[in-house]
Scaffold this motif. Structure first.
Motif, short mmCIF file in Angstrom:
data_model
loop_
_atom_site.label_atom_id
_atom_site.label_comp_id
_atom_site.label_asym_id
_atom_site.label_seq_id
_atom_site.Cartn_x
_atom_site.Cartn_y
_atom_site.Cartn_z
N LEU A 77 0.77 -1.27 0.06
CA LEU A 77 0.09 -0.18 0.04
C LEU A 77 0.92 1.32 -0.18
CD1 LEU A 77 -2.71 1.66 0.25
CD2 LEU A 77 -2.70 1.24 2.71
N GLY A 78 1.97 1.27 0.95
CA GLY A 78 2.68 2.37 0.71
C GLY A 78 3.40 2.90 -0.66
N SER A 79 4.17 1.82 -1.09
CA SER A 79 4.65 1.98 -2.00
C SER A 79 3.68 2.51 -3.46
CB SER A 79 5.15 0.77 -3.02
OG SER A 79 4.74 -0.26 -3.16
N THR A 80 2.34 2.26 -3.32
CA THR A 80 1.28 2.40 -4.30
C THR A 80 1.05 3.75 -4.22
OG1 THR A 80 0.55 0.01 -4.45
CG2 THR A 80 -0.92 1.91 -5.09
N ILE A 81 0.88 4.16 -2.76
CA ILE A 81 0.69 5.55 -2.56
C ILE A 81 1.89 6.47 -3.01
CG2 ILE A 81 0.24 7.46 -0.67
CD1 ILE A 81 -1.31 5.01 0.69
N ARG A 82 2.87 5.97 -2.64
CA ARG A 82 4.03 7.14 -3.16
C ARG A 82 4.06 7.13 -4.53
NH1 ARG A 82 9.13 8.76 -1.92
NH2 ARG A 82 10.86 8.57 -3.22
N LYS A 83 3.97 5.97 -5.34
CA LYS A 83 4.11 5.88 -7.03
C LYS A 83 2.95 6.95 -7.46
CE LYS A 83 2.23 2.70 -9.20
NZ LYS A 83 1.72 1.49 -9.78
N LEU A 84 1.76 6.65 -6.89
CA LEU A 84 0.83 7.53 -7.28
C LEU A 84 1.02 8.99 -7.20
CD1 LEU A 84 -2.52 5.71 -6.20
CD2 LEU A 84 -1.71 6.14 -8.77
N ARG A 85 1.49 9.27 -5.88
CA ARG A 85 2.01 10.84 -5.68
C ARG A 85 3.08 11.36 -6.44
NH1 ARG A 85 5.91 12.80 -2.96
NH2 ARG A 85 6.56 10.92 -1.91
N LEU A 86 4.13 10.62 -6.52
CA LEU A 86 5.00 10.97 -7.45
C LEU A 86 4.44 11.23 -9.06
CD1 LEU A 86 8.03 8.80 -6.10
CD2 LEU A 86 7.40 11.35 -5.91
N SER A 87 3.87 10.46 -9.47
CA SER A 87 3.15 10.49 -10.70
C SER A 87 2.32 11.56 -10.87
CB SER A 87 2.80 9.28 -11.41
OG SER A 87 1.32 9.01 -10.60
N HIS A 88 1.83 12.09 -9.94
CA HIS A 88 0.91 13.28 -10.07
C HIS A 88 1.62 14.35 -9.62
CE1 HIS A 88 -2.42 10.36 -10.22
NE2 HIS A 88 -3.07 11.32 -10.51
N LYS A 89 3.21 14.23 -9.45
CA LYS A 89 4.12 15.42 -9.32
C LYS A 89 3.52 16.15 -7.90
CE LYS A 89 5.49 15.81 -13.76
NZ LYS A 89 5.06 14.97 -14.47
N LEU A 90 3.26 15.37 -6.84
CA LEU A 90 2.82 16.07 -5.48
C LEU A 90 3.81 15.74 -4.53
CD1 LEU A 90 -1.03 14.81 -5.18
CD2 LEU A 90 -0.09 17.44 -5.74
N THR A 91 4.18 16.61 -3.55
CA THR A 91 4.88 16.50 -2.54
C THR A 91 4.02 15.82 -1.36
OG1 THR A 91 4.26 18.74 -1.54
CG2 THR A 91 6.28 18.57 -3.07
N GLN A 92 4.76 15.34 -0.44
CA GLN A 92 4.05 14.78 0.92
C GLN A 92 3.27 15.79 1.49
OE1 GLN A 92 6.91 12.79 3.31
NE2 GLN A 92 6.84 10.75 2.12
N SER A 93 3.85 17.11 1.67
CA SER A 93 2.95 18.14 2.21
C SER A 93 1.67 18.58 1.39
CB SER A 93 3.81 19.48 2.22
OG SER A 93 3.19 20.50 2.67
N GLU A 94 1.69 18.41 -0.03
CA GLU A 94 0.70 18.91 -0.99
C GLU A 94 -0.38 17.80 -0.98
OE1 GLU A 94 3.05 21.28 -4.25
OE2 GLU A 94 2.87 19.09 -4.48
N LEU A 95 -0.02 16.52 -0.89
CA LEU A 95 -0.94 15.55 -0.62
C LEU A 95 -1.66 15.63 0.59
CD1 LEU A 95 -2.49 12.99 -1.61
CD2 LEU A 95 -0.40 11.54 -1.05
N GLY A 96 -1.05 15.84 1.54
CA GLY A 96 -1.42 15.95 3.16
C GLY A 96 -2.51 16.97 3.07
N LYS A 97 -2.02 18.14 2.57
CA LYS A 97 -3.05 19.36 2.69
C LYS A 97 -4.45 18.90 1.86
CE LYS A 97 0.10 23.19 2.57
NZ LYS A 97 0.81 24.17 2.00
N LYS A 98 -4.30 18.06 0.72
CA LYS A 98 -5.43 17.62 0.01
C LYS A 98 -6.21 16.60 1.12
CE LYS A 98 -3.85 17.79 -4.74
NZ LYS A 98 -4.92 18.28 -5.53
N LEU A 99 -5.76 15.95 1.62
CA LEU A 99 -6.15 14.79 2.63
C LEU A 99 -6.50 15.34 4.04
CD1 LEU A 99 -4.21 11.95 1.55
CD2 LEU A 99 -6.54 12.27 1.04
#
Length: 148
Positions: free
Chosen positions: A2-24
């Motif tokens: 699960l973790g690697s899938t989330i990371r792969k999707l985040r990177l493919s959407h060119k999001l930082t952890q902070s940006e994804l965190g804000k969305k969530l």
């Protein structure tokens, strides 16, 4: 997994952890813990992650390799491209913002005003319907010479 899938999707959407965190609406460190499998998102968070990346929860959990399996009925059906997904997201946000603002009054179902949870379920159903309509329209209106 699960973790690697989330990371792969985040990177493919060119999001930082902070940006994804804000969305969530969580911290960047929470996203980091998800990606390192040190913490597991609850069911609601999984649905939110799936919605942001426009994939199924089954795909996030590694139960399927096909991120949009619910949209493909067979190999001859068209699939949604990035532009289609953006158009659907824009339409969905427009509809939901009108509902949330109460522009036409509160939303009722079965004689009762819909709760926030009910509105979220309505949003999910509406998103699924818009995707399905888009796929059916692509199949119906794509000239035969452009079909594979």
């Amino acid at each position: 997994m699960l973790g690697s899938t989330i990371r792969k999707l985040r990177l493919s959407h060119k999001l930082t952890q902070s940006e994804l965190g804000k969305k969530l609406k969580v911290s960047a460190s929470t996203i980091g813990m998800y990606e390192q499998n040190r913490r597991t998102p609850d069911n609601n968070m999984l649905k939110d992650i799936a919605r942001i990346f426009n994939v199924s929860v089954d795909y996030l959990l590694g139960m399927t390799d096909n991120s949009t399996s619910s949209l493909k009925i067979n190999s001859q059906n068209p699939v949604l491209n990035d532009r289609d997904k953006k158009d659907i997201a824009k339409d969905l946000e427009s509809i939901m913002s009108k509902i949330d603002s109460g522009e036409d009054g509160p939303l009722y179902y079965n004689g009762h005003e819909m709760s926030d949870e009910d509105k979220e379920l309505f949003r999910d159903a509406l998103e699924f319907a818009l995707k399905r309509i888009k796929v059916e329209n692509k199949q119906k209106y794509t000239p035969k010479k452009y079909r594979k």
